[in-house]
Design a protein around this motif. Sequence first.
Motif, PDB file in Angstrom:
ATOM      1  N   ASP A   1       8.977   6.230  -5.187  1.00 47.50           N
ATOM      2  CA  ASP A   1       8.885   7.610  -4.707  1.00 47.50           C
ATOM      3  C   ASP A   1       7.903   7.728  -3.555  1.00 47.50           C
ATOM      4  O   ASP A   1       8.050   8.610  -2.690  1.00 47.50           O
ATOM      5  N   CYS A   2       6.907   6.864  -3.540  1.00 46.81           N
ATOM      6  CA  CYS A   2       5.914   6.906  -2.458  1.00 46.81           C
ATOM      7  C   CYS A   2       6.579   6.661  -1.107  1.00 46.81           C
ATOM      8  O   CYS A   2       6.307   7.353  -0.115  1.00 46.81           O
ATOM      9  N   VAL A   3       7.458   5.662  -1.038  1.00 43.27           N
ATOM     10  CA  VAL A   3       8.120   5.321   0.222  1.00 43.27           C
ATOM     11  C   VAL A   3       9.188   6.346   0.573  1.00 43.27           C
ATOM     12  O   VAL A   3       9.372   6.706   1.747  1.00 43.27           O
ATOM     13  N   LEU A   4       9.905   6.836  -0.432  1.00 45.99           N
ATOM     14  CA  LEU A   4      10.967   7.798  -0.171  1.00 45.99           C
ATOM     15  C   LEU A   4      10.435   9.081   0.447  1.00 45.99           C
ATOM     16  O   LEU A   4      11.176   9.796   1.142  1.00 45.99           O
TER      17      LEU A   4
ATOM     18  N   LEU B   1       0.823  -1.209   0.000  1.00 47.09           N
ATOM     19  CA  LEU B   1       0.000   0.000   0.000  1.00 47.09           C
ATOM     20  C   LEU B   1       0.855   1.257   0.000  1.00 47.09           C
ATOM     21  O   LEU B   1       0.488   2.270  -0.599  1.00 47.09           O
ATOM     22  N   ALA B   2       2.009   1.179   0.664  1.00 52.40           N
ATOM     23  CA  ALA B   2       2.868   2.363   0.767  1.00 52.40           C
ATOM     24  C   ALA B   2       3.415   2.794  -0.587  1.00 52.40           C
ATOM     25  O   ALA B   2       3.634   3.986  -0.823  1.00 52.40           O
ATOM     26  N   VAL B   3       3.666   1.843  -1.491  1.00 46.59           N
ATOM     27  CA  VAL B   3       4.228   2.199  -2.801  1.00 46.59           C
ATOM     28  C   VAL B   3       3.145   2.452  -3.843  1.00 46.59           C
ATOM     29  O   VAL B   3       3.451   2.665  -5.013  1.00 46.59           O
ATOM     30  N   THR B   4       1.870   2.435  -3.426  1.00 47.12           N
ATOM     31  CA  THR B   4       0.793   2.604  -4.402  1.00 47.12           C
ATOM     32  C   THR B   4      -0.165   3.740  -4.058  1.00 47.12           C
ATOM     33  O   THR B   4      -1.121   3.966  -4.803  1.00 47.12           O
ATOM     34  N   HIS B   5       0.068   4.460  -2.957  1.00 44.54           N
ATOM     35  CA  HIS B   5      -0.818   5.561  -2.573  1.00 44.54           C
ATOM     36  C   HIS B   5       0.012   6.814  -2.329  1.00 44.54           C
ATOM     37  O   HIS B   5       0.432   7.096  -1.201  1.00 44.54           O
TER      38      HIS B   5
ATOM     39  N   TYR C   1      -1.470  10.309 -10.048  1.00 47.99           N
ATOM     40  CA  TYR C   1      -1.418  11.255 -11.160  1.00 47.99           C
ATOM     41  C   TYR C   1      -0.241  10.866 -12.056  1.00 47.99           C
ATOM     42  O   TYR C   1       0.636  10.088 -11.667  1.00 47.99           O
ATOM     43  N   GLY C   2      -0.241  11.393 -13.270  1.00 49.94           N
ATOM     44  CA  GLY C   2       0.925  11.260 -14.124  1.00 49.94           C
ATOM     45  C   GLY C   2       1.013   9.937 -14.864  1.00 49.94           C
ATOM     46  O   GLY C   2       0.053   9.169 -14.944  1.00 49.94           O
ATOM     47  N   GLU C   3       2.200   9.641 -15.388  1.00 49.36           N
ATOM     48  CA  GLU C   3       2.392   8.497 -16.270  1.00 49.36           C
ATOM     49  C   GLU C   3       2.283   7.158 -15.555  1.00 49.36           C
ATOM     50  O   GLU C   3       2.042   6.127 -16.194  1.00 49.36           O
ATOM     51  N   HIS C   4       2.494   7.119 -14.256  1.00 51.85           N
ATOM     52  CA  HIS C   4       2.407   5.872 -13.499  1.00 51.85           C
ATOM     53  C   HIS C   4       1.067   5.716 -12.803  1.00 51.85           C
ATOM     54  O   HIS C   4       0.955   4.951 -11.831  1.00 51.85           O
ATOM     55  N   LEU C   5       0.054   6.393 -13.282  1.00 48.44           N
ATOM     56  CA  LEU C   5      -1.290   6.285 -12.723  1.00 48.44           C
ATOM     57  C   LEU C   5      -1.731   4.824 -12.658  1.00 48.44           C
ATOM     58  O   LEU C   5      -1.706   4.107 -13.655  1.00 48.44           O
ATOM     59  N   GLY C   6      -2.103   4.383 -11.455  1.00 52.99           N
ATOM     60  CA  GLY C   6      -2.586   3.021 -11.283  1.00 52.99           C
ATOM     61  C   GLY C   6      -1.506   1.983 -11.054  1.00 52.99           C
ATOM     62  O   GLY C   6      -1.818   0.824 -10.780  1.00 52.99           O
ATOM     63  N   TRP C   7      -0.221   2.382 -11.127  1.00 46.25           N
ATOM     64  CA  TRP C   7       0.869   1.430 -10.920  1.00 46.25           C
ATOM     65  C   TRP C   7       1.470   1.664  -9.535  1.00 46.25           C
ATOM     66  O   TRP C   7       0.758   2.032  -8.609  1.00 46.25           O
ATOM     67  N   TRP C   8       2.763   1.445  -9.350  1.00 53.62           N
ATOM     68  CA  TRP C   8       3.420   1.680  -8.078  1.00 53.62           C
ATOM     69  C   TRP C   8       4.695   2.478  -8.311  1.00 53.62           C
ATOM     70  O   TRP C   8       5.185   2.588  -9.429  1.00 53.62           O
TER      71      TRP C   8
END
Length: 483
Positions: free
Chosen positions: A293-296, A273-277, A283-290
């Motif tokens: 940057d989310c964890v960082l 969940l941390a790498v997907t929210h 938003y952007g080109e990785h919409l719906g993926w992981w």
Amino acid sequence: MPRGGGWPWLAGFGGLGHARHRAPIRRWRTWLALICLVGLGIRLFYLVHWLHPVPVQGDPYYYHEAANLFADGRGWPDPYELRLSGHYVADAQHPPLTSVLLAIPSLFGFTSFLSHQIFSCLLGVGAIVLVALAGRRVAGPATGLVAAGLAAVYPGMWLNDPLVMSETTGILTCAWLILAACRFRDRRGRLDAAVLGLALAAVMLARAELALLAFVLVVPLIGLARGLAWRRRLGLLALATLTSVLAVVPWTIYNLTRFSEPEYLSTGLGTTLAVTHCPATYYGEHLGWWSFDCVLALPPAPSERSERDVFYRHEAMTYLRAHSDRLPVVAAARLGRTWGVFHPWQQVRLDAIELRPIGLSRLGMVTLWAVEVAAAAGVVVLVRRRQAVLPLVAVPIALSLATVIVYGTTRFRAAAEPALVLLAAVAITAAAQALHRRARPGCAVPAYPTSSPDSPALEPASSMASDRRSGKRTPNVAELTDS
């Protein structure tokens, strides 16, 4: 015209006598064995030509090392931490079944990554056998062989095998669950309910998110079983539940004794969940993926794995609640990525991070579209025949729900591939029978094979009514010939 759908090599499947069926059953098994050899050859060629040698990293390293550690009697530590720092840190990032199965060759001294790749290919061949048995039970022996043929050559069924991923185990266990569900639908006995519960447990121990199948498949399948009193249904449901719980509880107890926070199947939900929210996936080109940057962007997480899981879940839910207006768009993108209809060629490039060859991934995407169309036609065929479709559509439904919760990617779809292959086989066999009837109008070919478990030719109305009153059921060909 011989019985069995018009194919001479299937002649004899329409009767019920064991002696009359030995020869055609042997022929059916011979064809299945040949198909399995083809499937194994494709998987090994893929392994040798594309994936050997390959860097051992990421999830494949986890499953590979966890298997060897388990075979050595060292329990279930974090293999990454053990390699980097030498510290033994209790972990359950992934459910155990994949590594437990890989530990089988490790126990005999085959501990190399290549050995585990080959064994994973053998597990993929096992899925071909289960798909064939399920197809035979759904719509007859011809459908079983067509389904096996698709499972042998369709990239969605073998692209993950030499990678040493849990998707192989997910395919294997979901194929078993579908077979168990079809057997329960036909027999509705205590043993069938117990096997159904055991198959559900295997699925959960392979892919934790597929615990949703308890509510999408097992409960409605047993609860809505026709011809059974409610007390009988509740008893069978309790038996399936008990069997499933008993199979899972050793792993759960093991986890409850070694983590500070309660963990039942896996400590990996929070990390996922941390790498997907976060903004990178909303938003952007990785919409719906992981995205990492989310964890960082988060504060440092606790080192203890269950505390880390709780921390990441809390951070993900905080972001989700603050951006709930984006959920419909994100959910649609996740579903689209998983089913190959949202930025499919971008997803093929993203899949390369898991060492999938781009050329084969493109082939897999194109063949996926064809299989999806055929599978939709298979649903229509079964509905028109008034046959139950729940055993075949439950896994895709549960998988779609899980995708909406976490993220969309090609490998998440793997567990649903057996269902797609089976539905496609139903459509292909039905189309072949329709063409045969048009080509030879003087020969009556049944709308579906006479050996189908639901064929009226095998169960006269009077005997069916009598069986339902007595709580018993007359065995059919698929039941008599199942191994």
